[in-house]
Design an enzyme around this catalytic site. Structure first.
Site, mmCIF file in Angstrom:
data_model
loop_
_atom_site.group_PDB
_atom_site.id
_atom_site.type_symbol
_atom_site.label_atom_id
_atom_site.label_comp_id
_atom_site.label_asym_id
_atom_site.label_seq_id
_atom_site.Cartn_x
_atom_site.Cartn_y
_atom_site.Cartn_z
ATOM 1 N N GLU A 41 26.195 -9.754 30.272
ATOM 2 C CA GLU A 41 25.174 -8.994 30.989
ATOM 3 C C GLU A 41 25.468 -7.507 30.806
ATOM 4 O O GLU A 41 26.582 -7.048 31.058
ATOM 5 C CB GLU A 41 25.163 -9.308 32.484
ATOM 6 C CG GLU A 41 24.060 -8.541 33.215
ATOM 7 C CD GLU A 41 24.148 -8.625 34.728
ATOM 8 O OE1 GLU A 41 23.164 -9.019 35.356
ATOM 9 O OE2 GLU A 41 25.219 -8.288 35.268
ATOM 10 N N LEU A 50 29.323 0.115 21.293
ATOM 11 C CA LEU A 50 28.840 1.254 22.075
ATOM 12 C C LEU A 50 29.606 2.529 21.724
ATOM 13 O O LEU A 50 29.018 3.614 21.641
ATOM 14 C CB LEU A 50 28.969 0.948 23.568
ATOM 15 C CG LEU A 50 28.003 -0.115 24.109
ATOM 16 C CD1 LEU A 50 28.407 -0.539 25.508
ATOM 17 C CD2 LEU A 50 26.569 0.403 24.102
ATOM 18 N N LYS A 63 13.707 -3.011 42.551
ATOM 19 C CA LYS A 63 13.783 -4.063 43.553
ATOM 20 C C LYS A 63 13.271 -3.518 44.894
ATOM 21 O O LYS A 63 13.222 -2.297 45.100
ATOM 22 C CB LYS A 63 15.228 -4.546 43.695
ATOM 23 C CG LYS A 63 15.745 -5.319 42.486
ATOM 24 C CD LYS A 63 17.137 -5.878 42.759
ATOM 25 C CE LYS A 63 17.647 -6.687 41.581
ATOM 26 N NZ LYS A 63 18.987 -7.271 41.845
ATOM 27 N N HIS A 74 26.043 -1.876 47.317
ATOM 28 C CA HIS A 74 26.967 -3.004 47.208
ATOM 29 C C HIS A 74 27.950 -3.017 48.388
ATOM 30 O O HIS A 74 28.214 -4.068 48.978
ATOM 31 C CB HIS A 74 27.724 -2.922 45.883
ATOM 32 C CG HIS A 74 28.738 -4.013 45.704
ATOM 33 N ND1 HIS A 74 28.389 -5.311 45.375
ATOM 34 C CD2 HIS A 74 30.098 -4.010 45.828
ATOM 35 C CE1 HIS A 74 29.470 -6.045 45.297
ATOM 36 N NE2 HIS A 74 30.520 -5.285 45.560
ATOM 37 N N SER A 134 14.635 -3.162 47.601
ATOM 38 C CA SER A 134 15.638 -2.317 48.255
ATOM 39 C C SER A 134 15.630 -0.892 47.729
ATOM 40 O O SER A 134 16.185 0.020 48.347
ATOM 41 C CB SER A 134 17.038 -2.905 48.054
ATOM 42 O OG SER A 134 17.392 -2.896 46.677
ATOM 43 N N GLU A 161 27.927 8.478 29.325
ATOM 44 C CA GLU A 161 28.936 9.185 30.129
ATOM 45 C C GLU A 161 30.225 8.379 30.185
ATOM 46 O O GLU A 161 31.300 8.881 29.902
ATOM 47 C CB GLU A 161 28.402 9.431 31.545
ATOM 48 C CG GLU A 161 27.283 10.456 31.626
ATOM 49 C CD GLU A 161 27.798 11.874 31.483
ATOM 50 O OE1 GLU A 161 28.994 12.102 31.727
ATOM 51 O OE2 GLU A 161 26.990 12.750 31.125
ATOM 52 N N ARG A 193 33.884 -5.834 33.194
ATOM 53 C CA ARG A 193 34.643 -6.728 34.061
ATOM 54 C C ARG A 193 34.326 -8.185 33.726
ATOM 55 O O ARG A 193 33.270 -8.506 33.188
ATOM 56 C CB ARG A 193 34.353 -6.448 35.529
ATOM 57 C CG ARG A 193 32.894 -6.683 35.954
ATOM 58 C CD ARG A 193 32.747 -8.003 36.688
ATOM 59 N NE ARG A 193 31.360 -8.293 37.023
ATOM 60 C CZ ARG A 193 30.563 -9.052 36.298
ATOM 61 N NH1 ARG A 193 31.004 -9.569 35.156
ATOM 62 N NH2 ARG A 193 29.316 -9.320 36.675
ATOM 63 N N ALA A 228 23.771 2.413 43.717
ATOM 64 C CA ALA A 228 24.051 0.975 43.636
ATOM 65 C C ALA A 228 25.422 0.646 44.212
ATOM 66 O O ALA A 228 25.607 -0.405 44.834
ATOM 67 C CB ALA A 228 23.961 0.506 42.184
#
Length: 215
Positions: A150, A32, A123, A166, A125, A49, A54, A162
């Site tokens: 992922e 990347l 989704k 969370h 939500s 950006e 993780r 998001a």
């Protein structure tokens, strides 16, 4: 990635698993950075950006396995959990999301296992993001293993939304009050409108800059 214990302890096995997934994140991260640098060189513009990565905690992995009815073994972790290694790419504009996804798809050593486009199909939500599950080869001293990663690609505004979702879900677990769900969905609509307006403004600025004669 298939694991054969070779008589080693579970602790040693888990350490090797973490080594492989950490290496996979480094490989994707380097790719990347190179793509971003090249894009800056060719187009004088950085589509990325920033990047977050993780490794999922063992507690989260075990919880997810139990949720889906699987025994908590290292083999099951590798086979059934696709997001042990996760990398999130934050962009300025929605067009950058698809541009980065296409650049990754063209990498010959990245195998695209699945794609979920929650931007075109959010989704319930209101959550929006572009998800890819990929596998990438990791070359150790005596063997090659393929590790799954992922990849989530989203705009700054999507990422802010998001993050709030969370925190709310963590606070209330599965019992989020209905009025908060409604307000959160309304915020998602505003985020979509903001992304569209920012993209339109950016396109206009680029067009105007082309029309300005050089000094």
């Amino acid at each position: 990635m298939e694991y054969s214990g070779n008589g080693s302890s579970d602790v040693d096995s888990w350490k090797e698993v973490i080594l492989v997934y950490s290496s996979a994140l480094k490989e994707i991260g380097t790719k990347l950075e190179i793509l971003n640098d090249e894009f800056q060189h060719v187009h004088q513009y950085n589509p990325i950006e920033h990047i977050k990565s993780r490794i999922k905690t063992s507690e989260s992995i075990v919880k997810k396995l139990k949720k889906h009815g699987y025994e908590s073994t290292i083999d099951n972790m590798i086979r059934y959990i696709n997001d042990i290694a996760g990398i999130r790419i934050i962009c300025s504009f929605t067009t950058d999301i698809y541009r980065i996804a296409e650049m990754l798809e063209r990498q010959s050593d990245i195998n695209i296992l699945s794609v979920k486009d929650y931007i075109k199909r959010p989704k319930p939500s209101g959550y929006k993001s572009y998800h890819m599950i990929v596998s990438i080869p990791i070359y150790l001293s005596e063997k090659r293993v393929d590790a799954k990663v992922e990849i989530q690609i989203r705009t700054v505004a999507m990422d802010f939304w998001a993050s709030l979702e969370h925190k709310i879900n963590y606070k209330f677990d599965v019992n989020v009050p209905e009025h908060i769900k409604t307000e959160l969905y309304a915020c998602a609509e505003m985020v979509s409108e903001l992304d569209a307006k920012m993209l339109s403004l950016n396109e206009e600025v680029k067009q105007l800059s082309l029309e300005i004669p050089p000094d």
